[in-house]
Design an enzyme around this catalytic site. Structure first.
Site, PDB file in Angstrom:
ATOM      1  N   LYS A   1      -0.506  -4.293  11.756  1.00  0.00           N
ATOM      2  CA  LYS A   1      -0.674  -5.358  10.156  1.00  0.00           C
ATOM      3  C   LYS A   1       0.704  -6.064  10.560  1.00  0.00           C
ATOM      4  O   LYS A   1       0.687  -6.874   9.831  1.00  0.00           O
ATOM      5  CB  LYS A   1      -0.368  -4.204   9.531  1.00  0.00           C
ATOM      6  CG  LYS A   1      -2.067  -3.683   8.637  1.00  0.00           C
ATOM      7  CD  LYS A   1      -2.438  -2.371   7.990  1.00  0.00           C
ATOM      8  CE  LYS A   1      -3.552  -1.952   7.883  1.00  0.00           C
ATOM      9  NZ  LYS A   1      -2.977  -0.645   6.887  1.00  0.00           N
TER      10      LYS A   1
ATOM     11  N   ASP B   1      -4.266  -3.478   0.995  1.00  0.00           N
ATOM     12  CA  ASP B   1      -4.693  -2.662   0.811  1.00  0.00           C
ATOM     13  C   ASP B   1      -4.289  -1.741  -1.089  1.00  0.00           C
ATOM     14  O   ASP B   1      -5.391  -0.791  -1.149  1.00  0.00           O
ATOM     15  CB  ASP B   1      -3.272  -1.373   1.597  1.00  0.00           C
ATOM     16  CG  ASP B   1      -4.363  -1.410   3.167  1.00  0.00           C
ATOM     17  OD1 ASP B   1      -5.517  -1.742   3.707  1.00  0.00           O
ATOM     18  OD2 ASP B   1      -3.151  -1.850   4.233  1.00  0.00           O
TER      19      ASP B   1
END
Length: 280
Positions: free
Chosen positions: A68, A105
């Site tokens: 990420k 997220d």
């Protein structure tokens, strides 16, 4: 001949990912023609693999552990929430040839808490366990919900204090060690460590969860995680894992790529019923 748009999730390890299944269900539901695969990509091969995927006509990528932060660095432009989290889980190829980075997220977590489970974040005393990338990715969307306070607790105290300081201008947030949690109470406890999947938990004092408080583990598995079990043992009103968050963040990525918002509830219900069957 109609060319099918290609998407994928990159990660290492990746073989247990539910993302291909989720995006196929979204595509069927919304009538979108696309293919979505899972590809194991170690960190050292990430840049080459992404460049090749887009050069060969790929339209979008999801990136999971440990990629990420690399995806955040790779993107030509990042959304504000991606900039704040310094992590990207969604890359989208743009018409001008540039790559946009986003982090879905946090919005996935907030949507699961509020829309799917009726947990109001506004006005709550929130404890977040862990000060790593998972915590960083959820902080801005949670702070937008105007909680009463957020405490980040971490084994390395400095890391928690530094992370809280970064977001301090956005709301009431502090960092501390686990020893500092004695005699404090919280309405919502979020586990942003992956430790509970391997049966590990931070040293959490008794009485930490307020009456009618809830617990939420960002991780998920076919069996209840150690933290979900801890929540139940401590009389949580709700003790949940991150399967709903997984589906909700995927829906947000799907919307970024396709401009269509899929219905998440039937997908969550299907995945939940399948893991109940798997448990026998």
């Amino acid at each position: 001949m109609v060319l099918t748009d290609r998407y994928a999730v990159f990660g290492c390890p990746i073989k247990h990912s539910k993302s291909p299944r989720i995006h196929r269900l979204f595509a069927e539901q919304t009538g979108q023609a696309l293919e979505y695969t899972a590809m194991e990509v170690p960190a050292e091969q990430f840049q080459t693999a992404v460049a090749m995927f887009f050069a060969e006509g790929g339209k979008g990528l999801n990136c999971t552990v440990p990629l990420k932060e690399l995806a955040w660095r790779y993107a030509d432009h990042n959304t504000e929430r991606a900039q704040l989290s310094k992590a990207v889980n969604t890359l989208a190829f743009q018409e001008d040839g540039s790559v946009l980075g986003d982090n879905t997220d946090g919005i996935g977590l907030v949507t699961d808490l509020t829309a799917n489970h009726g947990i109001t974040v506004t006005g709550m005393r929130i404890l977040i366990l862990g000060a790593g990338g998972a915590s960083r990715g959820i902080l801005a969307p949670i702070l937008e919900q105007s909680p009463r306070s957020i405490v980040i607790a971490n084994r390395t105290v400095d890391k928690a204090v530094e992370l809280a300081a970064e977001f301090h201008g956005r709301g009431p947030i502090t960092g501390c060690g686990f020893d500092d949690l004695e005699s404090r109470q919280f309405d919502l406890i979020l586990n942003a460590t992956s430790a509970s999947l391997s049966g590990q938990l931070p040293p959490l004092p008794a009485g930490l969860l307020a009456t009618d408080g809830s617990c939420y583990d960002l991780a998920y598995g076919n069996e209840p995680t150690a933290f979900v079990r801890w929540g139940l043992e401590n009389h949580a009103a709700k003790s949940l894992d991150g399967l709903g968050m997984l589906v909700e963040q995927a829906a947000e990525a799907f919307f970024i790529w396709r401009g269509v918002r899929p219905a998440t509830r039937p997908v969550i219900e299907l995945l939940n019923s399948e893991r109940l069957k798997a448990k026998g």
